[in-house]
Motif scaffolding. Structure first.
Motif, short mmCIF file in Angstrom:
data_model
loop_
_atom_site.label_atom_id
_atom_site.label_comp_id
_atom_site.label_asym_id
_atom_site.label_seq_id
_atom_site.Cartn_x
_atom_site.Cartn_y
_atom_site.Cartn_z
N LEU A 157 0.83 -1.20 0.00
CA LEU A 157 0.00 0.00 0.00
C LEU A 157 0.86 1.25 0.00
O LEU A 157 2.00 1.25 0.48
CB LEU A 157 -0.89 0.03 1.25
N GLY A 158 0.29 2.35 -0.50
CA GLY A 158 0.92 3.64 -0.35
C GLY A 158 0.85 4.06 1.12
O GLY A 158 0.03 3.56 1.88
N LYS A 159 1.70 5.00 1.49
CA LYS A 159 1.75 5.42 2.90
C LYS A 159 0.42 5.99 3.38
O LYS A 159 -0.03 5.70 4.49
CB LYS A 159 2.87 6.44 3.09
N GLY A 160 -0.21 6.80 2.53
CA GLY A 160 -1.49 7.39 2.93
C GLY A 160 -2.56 6.34 3.10
O GLY A 160 -3.35 6.39 4.05
N GLU A 161 -2.60 5.37 2.20
CA GLU A 161 -3.57 4.28 2.29
C GLU A 161 -3.33 3.44 3.54
O GLU A 161 -4.27 3.02 4.21
CB GLU A 161 -3.49 3.41 1.04
N GLU A 162 -2.08 3.21 3.86
CA GLU A 162 -1.72 2.45 5.05
C GLU A 162 -2.19 3.17 6.31
O GLU A 162 -2.81 2.57 7.21
CB GLU A 162 -0.21 2.26 5.10
N LEU A 163 -1.94 4.47 6.38
CA LEU A 163 -2.26 5.24 7.57
C LEU A 163 -3.76 5.41 7.79
O LEU A 163 -4.20 5.65 8.91
CB LEU A 163 -1.59 6.62 7.50
N THR A 164 -4.54 5.31 6.72
CA THR A 164 -5.99 5.52 6.84
C THR A 164 -6.76 4.20 6.87
O THR A 164 -7.97 4.17 6.62
CB THR A 164 -6.52 6.39 5.68
N GLY A 165 -6.09 3.11 7.17
CA GLY A 165 -6.79 1.83 7.35
C GLY A 165 -7.06 1.04 6.10
O GLY A 165 -7.93 0.16 6.09
N GLY A 166 -6.31 1.31 5.03
CA GLY A 166 -6.55 0.62 3.77
C GLY A 166 -6.34 -0.88 3.82
O GLY A 166 -6.92 -1.62 3.03
#
Length: 241
Positions: A106-115
């Motif tokens: 996952l991208g970092k943003g996706e990882e941080l938002t529960g992706g």
């Protein structure tokens, strides 16, 4: 693919009794578009093309299974049943059982938002997995895998309700007043990798319900469910049930 990544993917296949000759296919199946976006210039491919293929393969296998298992059901009912089986929430449940989330890139943003546990990401990855397995092992292996992981457990996914509330609310709207319902997106918010949509459903220019979802389709289904529950209750009162 480095040795560490391949070893991780091998642990996934061993755990779930799958065999892959080409692990690059499996790696691609578990590569989210945000990871590719954040690694421009490197030779990564997202799982979107495999998801497209897997969606078609999954639909065909499920359709054949339902055709053979429910011999008395008409085409319309089988269509609704298939929609319930291949819907996002059902596929996400299966993906969680397979623990697909922990293998996603996952991208970092996706990882941080529960992706890693988002329904849409998991369902997409599951469809991509089916596409990858089809290319690597063929349709018979895919059928066996889906029988073991999905089709043998259909009784757990409320097929009696079919899950397709957009079809169900349309049918009851026609029955009540002979009109079609309409949908519109009221708003969308959040970054591209974590969109939130708000959809409205109307009948004769009257807003019946509003639903939320991580995709337009999911938001419309949520709105349709609320509208169906409301119209069904009114219909029962009108008929004295």
């Amino acid at each position: 693919m480095d040795k560490r990544r391949k070893k991780s993917l091998e642990s996934f296949t061993n755990k779930n009794n799958i065999f892959f000759s080409n692990y690059d296919l499996l790696d691609t199946a578990f590569t989210h578009p945000t990871f590719v976006f954040e690694n421009k210039g490197r030779s990564f491919e997202s799982n979107q093309r495999l998801e497209f293929l897997g969606d078609a393969v999954l639909g065909m296998v499920v359709a054949q299974y339902l055709y053979e298992a429910f011999k008395q059901e008409p085409e319309g009912t089988l269509t609704k049943m298939r929609a319930a089986v291949v819907c996002e929430s059902t596929l996400a449940k299966i993906a969680r059982k397979l623990e697909i989330g922990q293998f996603l890139c996952l991208g970092k943003g996706e990882e941080l938002t529960g992706g890693r546990d988002r329904n849409s990401s998991l369902a997409d990855a599951f469809e991509a997995l089916i596409g990858a397995l089809y290319l690597d092992q063929g349709i018979q292996v895919v059928k066996k895998f889906l029988e073991d992981k999905l089709l043998n457990e259909l009784d757990k996914y409320e097929l009696g309700n079919y899950g397709d509330y957009k079809t169900m609310v349309q049918e009851i709207a026609q029955k009540i007043c002979g009109e079609n319902v309409t949908y519109h997106i009221i708003s969308e918010s959040g970054p591209d990798h974590n969109k939130q949509f708000q959809a409205g459903i109307s009948l004769k220019n009257e807003l019946l319900a509003v639903g939320l979802g991580s995709s337009k389709k999911e938001a419309e289904q949520a709105a349709a469910k609320k509208a169906y529950d409301s119209l069904n209750s009114k219909n029962k009162k009108y008929n004295g049930d």
